[in-house]
Write a protein that holds these residues in place. Structure first.
Motif, PDB file in Angstrom:
ATOM      1  N   SER A 320       5.629   2.503 -16.332  1.00 43.36           N
ATOM      2  CA  SER A 320       4.576   3.497 -16.258  1.00 43.36           C
ATOM      3  C   SER A 320       3.467   3.058 -15.290  1.00 43.36           C
ATOM      4  N   TYR A 321       3.129   1.751 -15.312  1.00 38.64           N
ATOM      5  CA  TYR A 321       2.116   1.236 -14.388  1.00 38.64           C
ATOM      6  C   TYR A 321       2.508   1.514 -12.939  1.00 38.64           C
ATOM      7  N   VAL A 322       3.804   1.318 -12.621  1.00 37.63           N
ATOM      8  CA  VAL A 322       4.263   1.460 -11.242  1.00 37.63           C
ATOM      9  C   VAL A 322       3.969   2.852 -10.707  1.00 37.63           C
ATOM     10  N   THR A 323       4.110   3.874 -11.551  1.00 36.73           N
ATOM     11  CA  THR A 323       3.885   5.235 -11.068  1.00 36.73           C
ATOM     12  C   THR A 323       2.443   5.413 -10.595  1.00 36.73           C
ATOM     13  N   HIS A 324       1.498   4.835 -11.356  1.00 35.63           N
ATOM     14  CA  HIS A 324       0.091   4.971 -10.972  1.00 35.63           C
ATOM     15  C   HIS A 324      -0.215   4.162  -9.713  1.00 35.63           C
ATOM     16  N   ILE A 325       0.410   2.988  -9.614  1.00 40.95           N
ATOM     17  CA  ILE A 325       0.167   2.143  -8.437  1.00 40.95           C
ATOM     18  C   ILE A 325       0.666   2.849  -7.174  1.00 40.95           C
ATOM     19  N   LEU A 326       1.839   3.460  -7.247  1.00 45.76           N
ATOM     20  CA  LEU A 326       2.382   4.114  -6.051  1.00 45.76           C
ATOM     21  C   LEU A 326       1.598   5.367  -5.694  1.00 45.76           C
ATOM     22  N   ARG A 327       1.078   6.046  -6.709  1.00 45.56           N
ATOM     23  CA  ARG A 327       0.369   7.274  -6.416  1.00 45.56           C
ATOM     24  C   ARG A 327      -1.030   6.999  -5.862  1.00 45.56           C
ATOM     25  N   GLU A 328      -1.703   6.005  -6.458  1.00 44.06           N
ATOM     26  CA  GLU A 328      -3.113   5.803  -6.107  1.00 44.06           C
ATOM     27  C   GLU A 328      -3.361   4.583  -5.247  1.00 44.06           C
ATOM     28  N   GLY A 329      -2.311   3.852  -4.952  1.00 38.64           N
ATOM     29  CA  GLY A 329      -2.474   2.689  -4.098  1.00 38.64           C
ATOM     30  C   GLY A 329      -2.756   1.425  -4.888  1.00 38.64           C
ATOM     31  N   ILE A 330      -2.579   0.301  -4.190  1.00 37.25           N
ATOM     32  CA  ILE A 330      -2.710  -1.005  -4.838  1.00 37.25           C
ATOM     33  C   ILE A 330      -4.129  -1.242  -5.346  1.00 37.25           C
ATOM     34  N   ASP A 331      -5.113  -0.806  -4.545  1.00 36.48           N
ATOM     35  CA  ASP A 331      -6.501  -1.140  -4.875  1.00 36.48           C
ATOM     36  C   ASP A 331      -6.952  -0.534  -6.204  1.00 36.48           C
ATOM     37  N   SER A 332      -6.436   0.650  -6.506  1.00 31.37           N
ATOM     38  CA  SER A 332      -6.830   1.283  -7.765  1.00 31.37           C
ATOM     39  C   SER A 332      -6.439   0.410  -8.947  1.00 31.37           C
ATOM     40  N   PHE A 333      -5.382  -0.359  -8.793  1.00 24.87           N
ATOM     41  CA  PHE A 333      -4.892  -1.224  -9.863  1.00 24.87           C
ATOM     42  C   PHE A 333      -5.584  -2.578  -9.814  1.00 24.87           C
ATOM     43  N   LYS A 334      -5.736  -3.085  -8.588  1.00 21.85           N
ATOM     44  CA  LYS A 334      -6.252  -4.453  -8.427  1.00 21.85           C
ATOM     45  C   LYS A 334      -7.742  -4.571  -8.714  1.00 21.85           C
ATOM     46  N   LYS A 335      -8.446  -3.435  -8.710  1.00 18.47           N
ATOM     47  CA  LYS A 335      -9.890  -3.552  -8.937  1.00 18.47           C
ATOM     48  C   LYS A 335     -10.202  -3.984 -10.368  1.00 18.47           C
ATOM     49  N   TYR A 336      -9.247  -3.884 -11.258  1.00 14.51           N
ATOM     50  CA  TYR A 336      -9.434  -4.385 -12.628  1.00 14.51           C
ATOM     51  C   TYR A 336      -8.808  -5.767 -12.748  1.00 14.51           C
ATOM     52  N   GLY A 337      -9.330  -6.560 -13.667  1.00 12.27           N
ATOM     53  CA  GLY A 337      -8.710  -7.827 -13.984  1.00 12.27           C
ATOM     54  C   GLY A 337      -8.980  -8.916 -12.968  1.00 12.27           C
ATOM     55  N   SER A 338      -8.238 -10.018 -13.090  1.00 11.90           N
ATOM     56  CA  SER A 338      -8.456 -11.166 -12.227  1.00 11.90           C
ATOM     57  C   SER A 338      -7.371 -11.210 -11.149  1.00 11.90           C
TER      58      SER A 338
END
Lengths: 587, 197
Positions: A320-338
């Motif tokens: 499920s995470y992969v779908t959001h990463i591909l749709r919104e780009g890497i940065d949308s995911f990487k801005k959270y966490g370490s």
């Protein structure tokens, strides 16, 4: 348009949300208000996560959240909604909107953005909420490009071990074999006290299918299985429907998205009730219809998995995470966490906590924030004693380490694991040896029995713990060293991850709560005494299981030490905290 | 060659063929079977092909799916049916038995009229599932075999149903009873009891 959304997740369902939906429909039909379509105004949704306050009803567009709704409240809700008023009585702590609640305010809903909002039975609604956009963006790229994106995002498998998802997919892509490749989604969520996967499957099932399709596209797989545990009948039902609708709308089958040669067949495989099948090689055996016992690695599943075909297995959340990463780009995911653990974590809060439920937070949040800000603190305002992460594979985190961050590395460092994300909070009343023993018994009953360290070792640790807890003759301090020794052997020599991590709860509780064990081992170290604070209410005398507390009404009571079994019931029952624990030798 | 022909028993028993291959190799090793290396290898190759075919057939027969169909038909997996399947589909009965006993949803005996499943996951455990279990045992006089005195109720302990917010909870014949305490359990059971007496 006014819309009444009723949570139909398993938890709210168990508290009667089906009846509420039926009642709402009845009321709307009987009222027959102009401009309101009954079918469109009442919507079933997946889990909202705030299970403690269920059944939950949310009124759109204002997002008013009503908690603990019963059938009797339905009439009032409909009327107030039409009049534009709010029913104070049903609000949670007087907060009106979803976003005002502390429970939701401190969360980051990245993965669970659609759960609780869309109807899990309706593919059209999923497409309306950006569904299949990630897949569309993927098929415009080459398969290697997709894998590179997943790799660059730093996404780690959400099943527990935290292996890089992109790297795993690369293994499967690189596997040169004339056999068909297989994609498996692991939804065999057996950890007691965790229900994140269920929440996702019941709230946003199509996103899992979309993620599997992206994996299939990038690795060239043609067959897929979703392995869902049998204890989740509702999730199985929703998944069956989701797969059928995906076939009907051309998202599964041949030439998906009109792309020549992009074929994918997906099958749901309901498990048969075995915890160990959450381990990937055991899961493979189970899909083949065999006993769910782990296999030796290598060969790794990427080389030889289901029916000897190259296989990739990921947790449902990972897909499920992969779908959001591909749709919104890497940065949308990487801005959270370490840097090492990017993204968000989906966790289930359970135990002696005020707000039980599913939460999604950025990786790296401290356990303290999780428990007090989002979880609302401990039930009945008791003191926290420890937090267990990772279920039977994880360990205890004492209260002085509550500032530990929730990510893979930080939790490993203190002897626990991230696991799939089940968080259990225990308070001062809970006995740590007993909880350690509970987990040990769980491991004994769920051990597949294939390898000796896990099958016999866990049993032996349970025996020792049992003798300590039940104050049996012959228990001694060296027993604790024995447990540590056996644990070391199990960790080094068990075949699968479940066996290797089985001793963790016992080990960490001994490490952080040794005194509690010693108290039990050395016999009657402390006793309970009633101080002058006693008001003579007699509650302790009534509750005492061995009736060893004496005293006249409204006068100081006395505990007859000879018969006292040190159960602590009186200690917890006293309304004025007049009973104290004291070391006998001090007297 | 006679020796080899005798071994070709014609049936498709997977394990039988496996044993026979070992037997041929063993006889050759100790000099009891006098054939040259090439013929032996060819024969063994044939056996192995047969074996692979057989293995494939067995894999196609998914035992879990077979048992699931039995469960949905009878509510449990009767022994006679297992024996029948074993003969018809050429699967060793022990394999089916092994799978049936490994997974908790498969039952080999006819279940009672009421199946009480009490959740003993961690969340239910710390919120008092032990108390619930004790009450049920006392109320229905359920012994160590987990079956009540009148054979109408059977008790099962299940590990986490994922409904931790409703802890402690139990399921009686697919109906869920959330947020229990001893008193509630007693009321629920008494109602069931009187209804069926």
């Amino acid at each position: 348009m006014i819309k009444i959304c009723v949570c139909a997740g398993s938890s709210c369902k168990s508290l009667g949300s089906d009846d509420i939906i039926r009642k709402f429909k009845e009321i709307l039909i009987s009222k027959n208000i102009e401009g309101i379509n009954v079918e469109e105004s009442i919507q079933k949704t997946g889990c909202h996560g705030f299970c403690e306050a269920g059944p939950i009803v949310v009124i759109y567009p204002e997002e008013i959240l009503y908690t603990k709704v019963t059938e009797k409240d339905c009439e009032e809700i409909v009327e107030s909604t039409i009049n534009g008023t709010v029913i104070e009585r049903l609000l949670f702590e007087g907060k009106k909107c979803v976003k005002d609640l502390d429970f939701y305010r401190f969360q980051t809903r990245y993965l669970l953005r659609r759960t609780g909002i869309i109807d899990p039975f309706d593919i059209k609604m999923f497409i309306e909420f950006d569904g299949f956009k990630g897949l569309e963006s993927a098929v415009q790229k080459s398969s290697q490009e997709v894998i590179d994106i997943v790799k660059d995002s730093g996404l780690r498998g959400r099943g527990g071990a935290g292996f890089s998802t992109g790297t795993k997919w690369q293994f499967l892509k690189n596997e040169c074999s004339d056999k068909e490749k297989v994609i498996v989604a692991n939804a065999d969520e057996g950890d007691p006290g965790s229900f994140m996967d269920r929440t996702l499957l019941e709230g946003d099932p199509f996103s899992v299918i979309e993620g599997m399709l992206i994996a299939a596209y990038s690795t060239g797989a043609k067959i897929g299985y979703i392995y869902c545990r049998a204890e989740y009948p509702e999730a199985v039902k929703i998944l069956k429907n989701a797969i059928k609708q995906s076939y009907d709308n051309g998202y599964l089958g041949k030439n998906i998205l009109n792309k020549e040669g992009f074929d994918f067949e997906l099958k749901l495989f309901p498990g048969a009730g075995a915890f160990v099948c959450g381990e990937e090689t055991a899961l493979i055996n189970s899909i083949e219809g065999l006993r769910g016992m782990p296999r030796q690695k290598p060969p790794f599943p990427a080389n030889s998995g289901v029916f000897q075909k190259p296989t990739n297995i990921n947790n449902v959340k990972t897909y499920s995470y992969v779908t959001h990463i591909l749709r919104e780009g890497i940065d949308s995911f990487k801005k959270y966490g370490s840097i090492k653990s990017p993204g968000t974590a989906v966790l289930s809060l359970t135990g002696k906590i005020k707000h039980t439920g599913i939460v999604e937070v950025p990786m790296g949040i401290s356990i303290r924030d999780l428990v007090y800000k989002i979880g609302g603190g401990i039930k009945n305002d008791k003191k926290i004693k420890a937090v267990f992460t990772g279920g039977p594979s994880g360990g205890a985190i004492p209260k002085n380490l509550l500032d530990t961050k929730i990510d893979y590395e930080s939790l490993n460092e203190i002897g626990s694991i991230m696991g799939s994300g089940g968080i259990l909070v225990v308070d001062e009343d809970d006995s740590m040896p007993e909880i350690a023993d509970f987990f040990m018994q769980f491991c004994i009953s769920e051990s597949c029995g294939k390898c000796v360290p896990c099958r016999e070792g866990t049993f032996r640790i349970h025996q020792i713990l049992d003798s300590i807890i039940n104050l049996k003759e012959g228990r001694k301090e060296e027993d604790l060293d024995k447990i540590e020794e056996i644990s070391k052997y199990i960790k080094d020599s068990a075949l699968c991850g479940l066996g290797q991590t089985a001793p963790n709860p016992a080990l960490t509780t001994i490490k952080y709560f040794r005194e509690e064990y010693l108290e039990k081992i050395n016999g009657v170290v402390s006793s309970y005494f009633i101080t002058e604070k006693c008001v003579g209410c007699g509650i302790c005398a009534k509750k005492c299981p061995v009736k060893t507390i004496e005293g006249d009404p409204k006068k100081l009571h006395i505990i007859n030490q000879e018969n006292c079994i040190l159960c602590g019931v009186c200690y917890n029952a006293c309304p004025v905290k007049a009973i104290i624990k004291k070391n006998r030798e001090e007297l | 060659m006679d020796a080899l022909n005798k071994i070709k028993v014609g049936d498709n028993d997977y394990y039988y063929i496996k044993i026979k291959i070992n037997e041929v190799i063993y006889k050759k090793l100790i000099g009891k079977l006098e054939i040259d290396e090439i013929t032996l290898n060819e024969e063994i190759k044939k056996f192995k092909e047969e074996l692979a075919d057989n293995e494939k057939k067995i894999r196609e027969k998914n035992i879990i799916e077979l048992l699931e169909s039995l469960q949905s038909k009878y509510g449990f997996s009767p022994e006679e049916e297992i024996v029948k399947i074993s003969k018809e589909l050429d699967i060793p009965g022990t394999d089916i038995y092994g799978v049936a006993t490994f997974y908790s949803i498969f039952k080999l005996e006819k279940p009672s009229e009421f199946i009480i499943k009490v959740c003993d996951g961690t969340a239910c455990h710390v919120r008092g599932s032990n108390e619930i279990l004790k009450t049920i045992r006392e109320e229905l006089k359920i012994g160590d075999n987990n079956i009540s005195e009148n054979n109408k109720f059977s008790l099962e302990i299940v590990r986490c149903l994922g409904l931790c917010a409703s802890a402690p909870l139990m399921v009686i014949n697919d109906k869920l009873y959330p947020k229990l305490d001893s008193q509630k359990v007693k009321e629920i059971l008494r109602e069931l009891y009187t209804k069926n007496d």
